[in-house]
Design an enzyme around this catalytic site. Sequence first.
Site, PDB file in Angstrom:
ATOM      1  N   CYS A  90      -4.362  10.392   2.681  1.00  0.00           N
ATOM      2  CA  CYS A  90      -3.626   8.920   2.476  1.00  0.00           C
ATOM      3  C   CYS A  90      -2.058   9.613   2.131  1.00  0.00           C
ATOM      4  O   CYS A  90      -1.203   9.347   2.526  1.00  0.00           O
ATOM      5  CB  CYS A  90      -4.218   8.479   1.472  1.00  0.00           C
ATOM      6  SG  CYS A  90      -5.555   7.404   1.911  1.00  0.00           S
ATOM      7  N   LYS A 132       0.756  -1.364   0.038  1.00  0.00           N
ATOM      8  CA  LYS A 132      -0.025   0.072  -0.127  1.00  0.00           C
ATOM      9  C   LYS A 132       0.950   1.081  -0.034  1.00  0.00           C
ATOM     10  O   LYS A 132       0.572   2.171  -0.911  1.00  0.00           O
ATOM     11  CB  LYS A 132      -0.932  -0.077   1.017  1.00  0.00           C
ATOM     12  CG  LYS A 132      -1.848   1.286   1.347  1.00  0.00           C
ATOM     13  CD  LYS A 132      -2.806   1.598   0.155  1.00  0.00           C
ATOM     14  CE  LYS A 132      -3.485   2.918   0.277  1.00  0.00           C
ATOM     15  NZ  LYS A 132      -4.450   2.732   1.285  1.00  0.00           N
TER      16      LYS A 132
END
Length: 442
Positions: free
Chosen positions: A269, A213
């Site tokens: 993010c 990720k």
Amino acid sequence: MKLTTIGCGYLGAVYAAAMASLGHDVVGLDVDEAKVAALNEGRAPFYEPALDDLIAESLRTGRLRFSTDYAQAATQQVHVICVGTPQQIDGPGADLRYVDAALDALAPHLDRSPDGPSLVVGRSTVPVGTATRLRERLAAASSAALLAWNPEFLREGFAVEDTLRPDRIVYGLPEDPDEARRAREILDAVYASPLAEGTPLVVGNYATAELVKVSANSFLATKISFINAIAEVCEASGADVSTIARAIGYDDRIGPKFLRAGIGFGGGCLPKDIRAFMARAGELGVTDALSFLREVDTLNNRQRDRVVNMTHRALGGTFTHKRIAVLGAAFKPDSDDIRQSPALYIASKLSGRGADVVVTDPAAADNVHAQRPNLAIAPDALTAAQGADIVLLLTEWAQFRALDPVALREVVATPWIIDGRNALDPQRWRDAGWTYQSIGRP
């Protein structure tokens, strides 16, 4: 399968509704009573296209419910941790207190599932090594519970689609072969529908899944900052960054996505993930390996101030008594998320330097008012632009891309626009009498 989602924020609420729509029995758990009440009425506490309908539909089937009572986890077999991992207040690393709290709240209920051993699944974005630490913590609380890591790859504005039809699924499994086999069997049952449709599956250990990720986000952030660096060179040389991006995007080793120059990336993010990645690399003794991300972060932040400076020059070197219309406050369209928003940063900076700033955003206005009450809010672009000395397009909502430059010119004081997202047709706006500026284009 019987699932719980721990945390019903952006990640958890979408995941819970999507899994229920795939046929699973899902309980969404959260400590926020108001959030839980809204979700049980079919209303998400944030803006995400198609999510309210998905929640309402899943509630009607009886396969979805939300609660603050963690005892309801006792009837479920799979427990998915979906809590936030924000940046630490006093440093660049990830704050893992919510992940730890989720596991602590869950632990007393893990050995009670009638369907077999419980599986705890992490979907939160965490520093590499977190899953191993949590596995040791879990073993102390439960003799039978398993742990796997299953990172999410959601794009705000497309979260429902990305959950129901992901472009890949990643499993991080335990090192013990028997534990890995049992965890995979459960995960395969959870994702039976997308796997049957051919979604690629990548299987690795905990550390690999954790790194997938942050590696993806770091690469995307690098790509954005790269094209913004090229845009700066284009402005100095007279080249057109949009043409360059199109040309290099045809190279299948590069691809066209994330090559639009603009005011940079934001949201909950990319900014915090690359900083946490760098912090973790330092803890592991490999600081130099990710030193380039420091420049990526610096380039990104510089884009915002470049637009502030462009605006200052366009207004003749002063913000005093100047009215500025800002179109967009969310960090991206189809979202009400203003975390680390470049658009909101620019609007706030202009206001702080003495300009009369009016902001409009189709979804984020309430969040802007709550966090930046000093900024004036308008219901639409035409209202925001009334009497404006300059207009800034900072979030490329479809409503703004479709604006009629002739109609907008009739309400402004000066027809000058800075397109911070390179989203408009320059010739169309210039033909309508506007002075048009953008990022990296002549």
